[in-house]
Design a protein around this motif. Structure first.
Motif, PDB file in Angstrom:
ATOM      1  N   PRO A  40       0.808  -1.227   0.000  1.00  0.00           N
ATOM      2  CA  PRO A  40       0.000   0.000   0.000  1.00  0.00           C
ATOM      3  C   PRO A  40       0.840   1.276   0.000  1.00  0.00           C
ATOM      4  O   PRO A  40       0.516   2.238  -0.716  1.00  0.00           O
ATOM      5  N   ILE A  41       1.932   1.285   0.791  1.00  0.00           N
ATOM      6  CA  ILE A  41       2.788   2.477   0.818  1.00  0.00           C
ATOM      7  C   ILE A  41       3.425   2.693  -0.544  1.00  0.00           C
ATOM      8  O   ILE A  41       3.509   3.828  -1.047  1.00  0.00           O
ATOM      9  N   GLY A  42       3.841   1.602  -1.186  1.00  0.00           N
ATOM     10  CA  GLY A  42       4.425   1.708  -2.520  1.00  0.00           C
ATOM     11  C   GLY A  42       3.434   2.277  -3.528  1.00  0.00           C
ATOM     12  O   GLY A  42       3.781   3.120  -4.368  1.00  0.00           O
ATOM     13  N   LEU A  43       2.177   1.818  -3.446  1.00  0.00           N
ATOM     14  CA  LEU A  43       1.151   2.325  -4.364  1.00  0.00           C
ATOM     15  C   LEU A  43       0.904   3.817  -4.149  1.00  0.00           C
ATOM     16  O   LEU A  43       0.718   4.574  -5.114  1.00  0.00           O
ATOM     17  N   VAL A  44       0.926   4.242  -2.876  1.00  0.00           N
ATOM     18  CA  VAL A  44       0.725   5.672  -2.582  1.00  0.00           C
ATOM     19  C   VAL A  44       1.888   6.492  -3.140  1.00  0.00           C
ATOM     20  O   VAL A  44       1.694   7.581  -3.702  1.00  0.00           O
ATOM     21  N   LEU A  45       3.102   5.961  -3.024  1.00  0.00           N
ATOM     22  CA  LEU A  45       4.268   6.677  -3.566  1.00  0.00           C
ATOM     23  C   LEU A  45       4.173   6.784  -5.085  1.00  0.00           C
ATOM     24  O   LEU A  45       4.491   7.838  -5.664  1.00  0.00           O
ATOM     25  N   VAL A  46       3.733   5.696  -5.738  1.00  0.00           N
ATOM     26  CA  VAL A  46       3.554   5.740  -7.206  1.00  0.00           C
ATOM     27  C   VAL A  46       2.476   6.760  -7.570  1.00  0.00           C
ATOM     28  O   VAL A  46       2.624   7.532  -8.532  1.00  0.00           O
ATOM     29  N   TRP A  47       1.405   6.765  -6.802  1.00  0.00           N
ATOM     30  CA  TRP A  47       0.312   7.730  -7.017  1.00  0.00           C
ATOM     31  C   TRP A  47       0.832   9.163  -6.892  1.00  0.00           C
ATOM     32  O   TRP A  47       0.556  10.020  -7.734  1.00  0.00           O
ATOM     33  N   GLN A  48       1.628   9.420  -5.827  1.00  0.00           N
ATOM     34  CA  GLN A  48       2.177  10.754  -5.620  1.00  0.00           C
ATOM     35  C   GLN A  48       3.102  11.136  -6.781  1.00  0.00           C
ATOM     36  O   GLN A  48       3.017  12.262  -7.308  1.00  0.00           O
ATOM     37  N   ALA A  49       3.956  10.207  -7.192  1.00  0.00           N
ATOM     38  CA  ALA A  49       4.890  10.505  -8.282  1.00  0.00           C
ATOM     39  C   ALA A  49       4.139  10.771  -9.587  1.00  0.00           C
ATOM     40  O   ALA A  49       4.504  11.678 -10.350  1.00  0.00           O
ATOM     41  N   ALA A  50       3.094   9.996  -9.851  1.00  0.00           N
ATOM     42  CA  ALA A  50       2.328  10.186 -11.087  1.00  0.00           C
ATOM     43  C   ALA A  50       1.681  11.569 -11.126  1.00  0.00           C
ATOM     44  O   ALA A  50       1.618  12.205 -12.182  1.00  0.00           O
ATOM     45  N   CYS A  51       1.251  12.060  -9.964  1.00  0.00           N
ATOM     46  CA  CYS A  51       0.636  13.399  -9.913  1.00  0.00           C
ATOM     47  C   CYS A  51       1.703  14.487 -10.035  1.00  0.00           C
ATOM     48  O   CYS A  51       1.520  15.483 -10.743  1.00  0.00           O
ATOM     49  N   VAL A  52       2.845  14.285  -9.338  1.00  0.00           N
ATOM     50  CA  VAL A  52       3.903  15.300  -9.365  1.00  0.00           C
ATOM     51  C   VAL A  52       4.465  15.480 -10.760  1.00  0.00           C
ATOM     52  O   VAL A  52       4.708  16.611 -11.223  1.00  0.00           O
ATOM     53  N   PHE A  53       4.667  14.369 -11.476  1.00  0.00           N
ATOM     54  CA  PHE A  53       5.266  14.453 -12.819  1.00  0.00           C
ATOM     55  C   PHE A  53       4.227  14.660 -13.927  1.00  0.00           C
ATOM     56  O   PHE A  53       4.546  14.591 -15.099  1.00  0.00           O
ATOM     57  N   GLY A  54       2.992  14.862 -13.543  1.00  0.00           N
ATOM     58  CA  GLY A  54       1.976  15.239 -14.526  1.00  0.00           C
ATOM     59  C   GLY A  54       1.370  14.104 -15.319  1.00  0.00           C
ATOM     60  O   GLY A  54       0.668  14.351 -16.309  1.00  0.00           O
ATOM     61  N   PHE A  55       1.591  12.862 -14.899  1.00  0.00           N
ATOM     62  CA  PHE A  55       0.976  11.740 -15.617  1.00  0.00           C
ATOM     63  C   PHE A  55      -0.533  11.664 -15.321  1.00  0.00           C
ATOM     64  O   PHE A  55      -1.286  11.095 -16.108  1.00  0.00           O
ATOM     65  N   VAL A  56      -0.921  12.180 -14.170  1.00  0.00           N
ATOM     66  CA  VAL A  56      -2.330  12.174 -13.779  1.00  0.00           C
ATOM     67  C   VAL A  56      -2.728  13.591 -13.400  1.00  0.00           C
ATOM     68  O   VAL A  56      -2.030  14.241 -12.605  1.00  0.00           O
ATOM     69  N   SER A  57      -3.805  14.076 -13.987  1.00  0.00           N
ATOM     70  CA  SER A  57      -4.273  15.422 -13.665  1.00  0.00           C
ATOM     71  C   SER A  57      -4.861  15.449 -12.253  1.00  0.00           C
ATOM     72  O   SER A  57      -5.589  14.528 -11.849  1.00  0.00           O
ATOM     73  N   GLU A  58      -4.532  16.505 -11.508  1.00  0.00           N
ATOM     74  CA  GLU A  58      -5.046  16.613 -10.135  1.00  0.00           C
ATOM     75  C   GLU A  58      -6.535  16.894 -10.090  1.00  0.00           C
ATOM     76  O   GLU A  58      -7.164  16.752  -9.041  1.00  0.00           O
ATOM     77  N   THR A  59      -7.109  17.319 -11.214  1.00  0.00           N
ATOM     78  CA  THR A  59      -8.571  17.472 -11.243  1.00  0.00           C
ATOM     79  C   THR A  59      -9.261  16.111 -11.301  1.00  0.00           C
ATOM     80  O   THR A  59     -10.423  15.976 -10.935  1.00  0.00           O
ATOM     81  N   VAL A  60      -8.524  15.106 -11.798  1.00  0.00           N
ATOM     82  CA  VAL A  60      -9.055  13.735 -11.855  1.00  0.00           C
ATOM     83  C   VAL A  60      -8.735  12.987 -10.568  1.00  0.00           C
ATOM     84  O   VAL A  60      -9.597  12.354  -9.961  1.00  0.00           O
TER      85      VAL A  60
END
Length: 279
Positions: A40-60
């Motif tokens: 779970p911690i790893g998934l949260v880190l991947v989620w955070q990285a995806a948002c920081v590097f713009g792979f996922v829009s923060e509006t989504v």
């Protein structure tokens, strides 16, 4: 050589060595209890990285840090603790009612052939009706008050507890019962010393299934007919496009579900110390 090209025995030995290596690696890590949280911690880190590097829009999907900050701010205002308390009390009340009735019917139908003949067919017919499909009818019956949500949660919890209790009682080894009788146990002693302890593993399986359905039903009930609680908070946030609050509510539901399952597992260990596999 690919693993699939190996023979069955060699493949099993290779997989077994891989498992041993992984177990050895995990055993060397500190804080054994925290190892279950690595993924779970790893998934949260991947989620955070995806948002920081713009792979996922923060509006989504907002960043985990944004969700955490929102939770902290709402905790300070008292809105989040109040919503969690309301949802928790609803869940516990529905589970106590539905689980208690399911447990009673499971015991009765497992111990009495007459009770089983009279009620099991009816219960099995009702079990095949999806309880969430009854939401429109339940709202007509109870309105959007607490009764509707309590009824839905209790109905969802009832069947897993009932079925597993019934299965546990009926799966008791007849030789154990015969042995108990040969030692002169009366019906009451036989139930508490042989039948009930033997049925406990199945009963706890039903409780854990029931806990999962409890949260699932509560989420749906609170998003459809509620004026308070986490589901109501998420629906209000949806109206104003506050995705951070919606995601926060989903994460809290997941954490509460994990907490309930952990409590059930702990209770299982306390009630069945003789079971080595659950130690």
């Amino acid at each position: 050589m690919a693993i699939r090209e190996l023979g069955g025995g060699a493949r099993r030995r290779l997989v077994s060595r891989s498992d041993d290596t992984a177990n050895t690696f995990l055993a060397r890590l500190p804080f054994e209890g925290l190892q279950k949280w690595l993924v779970p911690i790893g998934l949260v880190l991947v989620w955070q990285a995806a948002c920081v590097f713009g792979f996922v829009s923060e509006t989504v999907l907002p960043r985990p840090t944004t969700v955490l900050k929102t939770a902290w701010d709402m905790t300070l205002t008292g809105e989040l603790p109040a919503g969690m308390a309301v949802s928790f009390l609803r869940a516990i009340a529905g589970f106590a009612v539905g689980g208690g009735i399911g447990f009673a019917f499971g015991l009765a139908n497992g111990m009495s052939s007459l009770s089983n003949r009279l009620s099991d067919t009816t219960l099995q017919m009702l079990r095949n009706v999806p309880h969430l499909a009854m939401i429109p009818l339940v709202i007509l019956w109870f309105g959007i008050g607490e009764g509707a949500k309590l009824f839905l949660v209790a109905l969802g919890v009832f069947f897993p507890v009932y079925l597993n209790t019934l299965h546990g009682i009926r799966s008791v080894d007849p030789l154990l019962i015969e042995m108990g009788k040969s030692y002169g146990m009366n019906t009451r002693t036989l139930f508490f010393r042989v039948i009930f302890p033997s049925a406990l593993p199945s009963i706890f399986v039903g409780i854990r299934f029931g806990l999962g359905i409890m949260w699932l039903t509560l989420i749906v009930a609170e998003t459809i007919a509620a004026q308070s609680g986490l589901g109501y908070m998420a629906m209000q946030a949806r109206e104003f496009m506050q995705t951070d609050i919606v995601v926060m509510a989903i994460v809290i539901y997941a954490l509460l579900g994990k907490l309930a399952d952990s409590i059930a597992t702990f209770s299982e260990r306390l009630c069945m110390p003789w079971r080595r596999e659950v130690q």
